[in-house]
Design an enzyme around this catalytic site. Structure first.
Site, PDB file in Angstrom:
ATOM      1  CD  GLN A   1      -9.687   3.332  -0.303  1.00  0.00           C
ATOM      2  OE1 GLN A   1      -9.314   3.182  -1.139  1.00  0.00           O
ATOM      3  NE2 GLN A   1      -9.184   3.957   0.863  1.00  0.00           N
TER       4      GLN A   1
ATOM      5  CG  HIS B   1      -4.535  -2.747   7.259  1.00  0.00           C
ATOM      6  ND1 HIS B   1      -4.367  -3.602   6.172  1.00  0.00           N
ATOM      7  CD2 HIS B   1      -4.641  -1.329   6.890  1.00  0.00           C
ATOM      8  CE1 HIS B   1      -4.072  -2.921   5.263  1.00  0.00           C
ATOM      9  NE2 HIS B   1      -4.310  -1.667   5.848  1.00  0.00           N
TER      10      HIS B   1
ATOM     11  CB  CYS C   1      -7.057  -1.055   2.942  1.00  0.00           C
ATOM     12  SG  CYS C   1      -6.349   0.450   3.025  1.00  0.00           S
TER      13      CYS C   1
ATOM     14  N   GLY D   1      -2.587   3.302  -4.179  1.00  0.00           N
ATOM     15  CA  GLY D   1      -3.065   4.427  -5.081  1.00  0.00           C
ATOM     16  C   GLY D   1      -4.573   4.884  -4.880  1.00  0.00           C
TER      17      GLY D   1
ATOM     18  CB  SER E   1      -0.946   0.032   1.077  1.00  0.00           C
ATOM     19  OG  SER E   1      -1.851  -1.197   1.142  1.00  0.00           O
TER      20      SER E   1
ATOM     21  CD  GLU F   1      -4.255  -6.755   7.788  1.00  0.00           C
ATOM     22  OE1 GLU F   1      -3.896  -5.896   7.056  1.00  0.00           O
ATOM     23  OE2 GLU F   1      -5.817  -6.654   7.785  1.00  0.00           O
TER      24      GLU F   1
END
Length: 356
Positions: free
Chosen positions: A248, A328, A244, A219, A46, A330
């Site tokens: 979106q 996140h 994440c 991005g 990311s 995780e």
């Protein structure tokens, strides 16, 4: 000790000392507030195209270890710290941060006043920056830099398989996936099939999955028009969990909108509130775009919000057997407060009461 210069798009210049790889670089300047987890930060896809600044002053004190890597390499454009540690002390350490950056061809800079740098980004917003051996004279490249085709750059090249074939069959749509997403699924008895971002809805359904994971990634989410169209085709046909960037993209596919944030959320200490229970969790985050909550009215149920700024942190889509979160769960590197969301996904997969 080799000097180098960090030049911001607003003209501000900092002088620091090089470490890691040699060379000059241009990227998008961001900061992350994590006190630990720098190996995870450096290997998180990311961060593709970004010059990452650590707000915690001392970095590298516990060395680097391959087991903590979130992908096969480092994706950051450059790495800035106040002070680097050259003598790490940890029984798991496999080497120094300096050597890790050299191996991954990442330019590093230390001796920078990261507190002042962070305050500039907080007040002005994310901006481009360049690290050069000499003071920057030509700002043309700096001003025109833009992160493009980010997902295409970080996604896997071919299908990969993880776990035992008799487990729950989960397709992991790799938009820039962190390894720990797959680790958490494997802990819950899943057989993970990681597919490239360019896979179509038809190709994914042909794998006969029982569930679909939309992963994190880098991005501008809006540039992934092909992926978004494929999400539209697949939504409602099997249980979906988005994290994440996946959060979106699913929102856009459902008719929602996203926008770039002033400086984003990056670190391991972001508080998020569950609107159904009122409980607050501390979460790990890394994103510079947000889903506009109002754009999803009538399309999904807002499930989590950021306690600090009220931005959208999660959406449930009960009619599609899908849910997504901006943070996140995780947890690497960060708290494990929200790891239960993987259990929620597995429950949805096992029950799968929704009939497409």
């Amino acid at each position: 000790m080799k000097k180098a210069y960090l030049t911001l798009q607003n003209g501000k210049t900092f002088q620091g000392v090089r470490f890691g790889a040699e060379g000059d670089v241009t990227g998008e300047l961001v900061f992350t507030t994590g006190m630990t987890g720098y190996v995870e930060t450096l290997t998180d896809p990311s961060y593709y195209g970004q010059i990452v600044t650590q707000t915690f002053p001392l970095i590298g004190n516990y060395g680097t270890m391959s087991a903590d890597a979130e992908s096969k390499k480092s994706w950051v454009s450059a790495y800035i710290v106040r002070e680097k540690c050259d003598e790490p002390s940890n029984f798991r350490s496999e080497g120094k941060l300096d050597d890790f950056l050299k191996k991954n061809n990442v330019i590093g800079l230390y001796g920078i006043d990261t507190r002042e740098l962070t305050k500039i980004v907080r007040e002005t917003g994310v901006m481009n920056a360049a690290i050069t051996s000499k003071p920057l004279a030509d700002f043309s490249e700096l001003n025109s830099y833009k992160i493009e085709n980010a997902v295409k750059a970080v996604t896997c090249d071919e299908v990969e398989y993880f776990g035992k074939p008799d487990g729950l069959r989960i397709v992991v749509w790799d938009l820039g996936a962190k390894n720990n997403i797959i680790r958490e699924l494997l802990k819950r008895g899943c057989y993970c099939i990681k597919v490239p971002a360019y896979y179509t809805a038809e190709q994914i359904l042909a794998l006969n999955p029982q569930g679909l994971m939309l992963t994190n990634g880098p991005g501008d989410p809006a540039e992934n028009v092909v992926v978004i169209e494929n999400i539209k085709k697949i939504a409602g046909k099997l249980p979906i969990f988005g994290i994440c960037l996946g959060h979106q993209l699913f929102a856009i596919a459902m008719g929602g909108k996203t926008k770039k944030m002033k400086y984003g959320h990056r670190g391991a200490n972001q508080p998020v509130k569950n609107l159904f229970t009122g409980r607050v969790y501390v979460s790990s985050q890394n994103h510079g775009y947000e889903v506009i909550s109002s754009s999803l009215e009538g399309k999904g149920e807002l499930s989590f919000v950021n306690v600090n700024d009220g931005t959208c942190e999660g959406v449930d889509y009960p009619h599609l057997n899908a849910f997504t979160v901006q943070f996140h769960p995780e947890s690497c590197g960060g708290t494990r407060d929200a790891v239960f969301l993987f259990d929620k996904f597995i429950k949805n997969v096992r029950e799968n009461k929704f009939n497409a």
